[in-house]
Design a protein around this motif. Structure first.
Motif, PDB file in Angstrom:
ATOM      1  N   THR A  51     -13.170 -44.685   3.586  1.00  0.00           N
ATOM      2  CA  THR A  51     -14.431 -44.181   4.128  1.00  0.00           C
ATOM      3  C   THR A  51     -14.188 -42.972   5.029  1.00  0.00           C
ATOM      4  OG1 THR A  51     -14.317 -45.619   6.058  1.00  0.00           O
ATOM      5  CG2 THR A  51     -15.426 -46.485   4.082  1.00  0.00           C
ATOM      6  N   SER A 110     -15.885 -42.461   7.828  1.00  0.00           N
ATOM      7  CA  SER A 110     -15.953 -42.908   9.221  1.00  0.00           C
ATOM      8  C   SER A 110     -14.604 -43.405   9.729  1.00  0.00           C
ATOM      9  CB  SER A 110     -17.015 -44.000   9.383  1.00  0.00           C
ATOM     10  OG  SER A 110     -16.711 -45.116   8.560  1.00  0.00           O
ATOM     11  N   SER A 111     -13.774 -43.955   8.838  1.00  0.00           N
ATOM     12  CA  SER A 111     -12.462 -44.458   9.257  1.00  0.00           C
ATOM     13  C   SER A 111     -11.494 -43.330   9.573  1.00  0.00           C
ATOM     14  CB  SER A 111     -11.875 -45.355   8.167  1.00  0.00           C
ATOM     15  OG  SER A 111     -11.564 -44.607   7.002  1.00  0.00           O
ATOM     16  N   LEU A 158     -12.518 -40.494  11.172  1.00  0.00           N
ATOM     17  CA  LEU A 158     -13.080 -39.699  12.257  1.00  0.00           C
ATOM     18  C   LEU A 158     -13.202 -40.536  13.531  1.00  0.00           C
ATOM     19  CD1 LEU A 158     -16.021 -38.012  10.279  1.00  0.00           C
ATOM     20  CD2 LEU A 158     -13.743 -37.057  10.691  1.00  0.00           C
ATOM     21  N   PRO A 196     -15.404 -41.876  16.858  1.00  0.00           N
ATOM     22  CA  PRO A 196     -16.824 -42.236  16.992  1.00  0.00           C
ATOM     23  C   PRO A 196     -17.698 -41.024  17.301  1.00  0.00           C
ATOM     24  CG  PRO A 196     -15.455 -43.850  18.114  1.00  0.00           C
ATOM     25  CD  PRO A 196     -14.536 -42.740  17.682  1.00  0.00           C
ATOM     26  N   GLN A 235     -17.102 -37.886  16.438  1.00  0.00           N
ATOM     27  CA  GLN A 235     -17.212 -37.063  15.239  1.00  0.00           C
ATOM     28  C   GLN A 235     -18.158 -37.690  14.221  1.00  0.00           C
ATOM     29  OE1 GLN A 235     -13.046 -36.962  14.351  1.00  0.00           O
ATOM     30  NE2 GLN A 235     -12.676 -35.047  15.459  1.00  0.00           N
ATOM     31  N   ASN A 236     -18.124 -39.017  14.117  1.00  0.00           N
ATOM     32  CA  ASN A 236     -19.056 -39.703  13.222  1.00  0.00           C
ATOM     33  C   ASN A 236     -20.497 -39.491  13.646  1.00  0.00           C
ATOM     34  OD1 ASN A 236     -17.849 -41.245  10.971  1.00  0.00           O
ATOM     35  ND2 ASN A 236     -16.611 -42.190  12.574  1.00  0.00           N
ATOM     36  N   LEU A 240     -21.499 -35.984  12.731  1.00  0.00           N
ATOM     37  CA  LEU A 240     -21.719 -35.866  11.289  1.00  0.00           C
ATOM     38  C   LEU A 240     -23.087 -36.404  10.901  1.00  0.00           C
ATOM     39  CD1 LEU A 240     -20.804 -35.308   8.402  1.00  0.00           C
ATOM     40  CD2 LEU A 240     -19.657 -37.541   8.402  1.00  0.00           C
ATOM     41  N   ASN A 241     -23.436 -37.587  11.407  1.00  0.00           N
ATOM     42  CA  ASN A 241     -24.735 -38.171  11.063  1.00  0.00           C
ATOM     43  C   ASN A 241     -25.887 -37.333  11.601  1.00  0.00           C
ATOM     44  OD1 ASN A 241     -23.798 -40.397   9.577  1.00  0.00           O
ATOM     45  ND2 ASN A 241     -23.366 -41.543  11.455  1.00  0.00           N
ATOM     46  N   GLY A 297     -24.654 -42.120   7.020  1.00  0.00           N
ATOM     47  CA  GLY A 297     -23.769 -42.919   6.185  1.00  0.00           C
ATOM     48  C   GLY A 297     -23.814 -42.596   4.709  1.00  0.00           C
ATOM     49  N   GLU A 347     -20.409 -41.645   3.225  1.00  0.00           N
ATOM     50  CA  GLU A 347     -19.330 -42.526   3.668  1.00  0.00           C
ATOM     51  C   GLU A 347     -18.196 -42.620   2.659  1.00  0.00           C
ATOM     52  OE1 GLU A 347     -17.965 -45.584   6.558  1.00  0.00           O
ATOM     53  OE2 GLU A 347     -18.677 -43.531   6.446  1.00  0.00           O
ATOM     54  N   ARG A 371     -12.529 -32.420  10.816  1.00  0.00           N
ATOM     55  CA  ARG A 371     -12.529 -32.792  12.235  1.00  0.00           C
ATOM     56  C   ARG A 371     -12.801 -31.573  13.113  1.00  0.00           C
ATOM     57  NH1 ARG A 371      -7.146 -36.684  12.122  1.00  0.00           N
ATOM     58  NH2 ARG A 371      -8.205 -38.630  11.498  1.00  0.00           N
TER      59      ARG A 371
END
Length: 240
Positions: free
Chosen positions: A59, A61-62, A64, A66, A68-69, A72-73, A84, A87, A155
């Motif tokens: 995924t 999210s794994s 990046l 928190p 950065q996630n 992104l969202n 998501g 993902e 990133r």
């Protein structure tokens, strides 16, 4: 002719560019992309399913933090994409989406891009059209970028979401004023340290195109060739 693939409505198809186009009987671009959105989806969907989804089930999210996630969202939400939704996609594809989002915020789009404008003009004249590559071959180049480079680029983009917009404006200015060297320097500055990546995106493709030009020049006719401006300046350019 060096293009800027996504563009706003600024005038450019005039003067010596138009004169050269009108004197040509064939248009050659990097890839022939359908103008109809439904046809674009039909072309892209199977390629995305084949190349852009992580085959190992990892995924985004794994990979990046928190923060950065969350960024992104937020960016995806600004262009109408649910949180998501990306993902299961590979980092290169998410990075391309972020680049397109930054371009949209500056009013840039494919419909105004030189390739689309040139192809509409070619259709009016019933000019022959051709492509140097295919959409699949281009996607395979991005899919072949080493994973660590993909993640690093994603990133960095998420840590500074304004960077892409800050870079695009001066790039557009350089393109509009015909400053090929400055544009190439800005386009390539992040990749010159990674020779493998630079060669994959620029040098190797430019060499293939140069061979095509050499062969085509041995046959009659006048070709208007339109490719990304970054390929026409700097080290390893088409001219080189």
């Amino acid at each position: 002719f060096g293009t800027f693939h996504l563009l706003d409505g600024r005038p450019w198809f005039n003067d010596e560019v138009r004169t050269a186009f009108d004197a040509s009987d064939e248009l050659m671009v990097e890839v022939l992309i359908p103008e109809e959105q439904a046809q674009q989806v039909a072309m892209m969907q199977p390629l995305i399913m084949r190349y852009a989804i992580d085959a190992q089930g990892r995924t985004i999210s794994s990979r990046l933090t928190p923060e950065q996630n969350a960024t992104l969202n937020r960016v995806l939400s600004s262009i109408g994409v649910p949180a998501g939704a990306f993902e299961r996609f590979e980092p290169w594809f998410v990075m391309m989406t972020l680049t397109n989002a930054a371009a949209q915020q500056l009013g840039l789009n494919m419909e105004n891009g030189p390739e689309a404008v040139l192809r509409r003009a070619a259709a009016e004249r019933r000019m022959r059209e051709g492509e140097l590559e295919t959409m699949e071959s281009q996607i395979r180049i991005f899919d072949g970028i080493p994973e660590e480079d993909q993640i690093k680029g994603l990133r960095e983009a998420l840590d500074d979401t304004d960077e892409l917009r800050r870079k695009l404006a001066p790039m557009l200015e350089a393109w509009s004023t015909g400053d090929a060297e400055r544009l190439a320097a800005m386009l390539n500055e992040d990749m010159t340290e990674d020779r493998t990546l630079y060669d994959a995106l620029f040098t190797n493709r430019n060499a293939n195109w140069a061979r095509w030009i050499q062969e085509r020049m041995s046959r009659p006719g006048t070709v208007f060739m339109a490719v990304g401006a970054g390929h026409l300046a700097g080290p390893g350019s088409v001219q080189d």
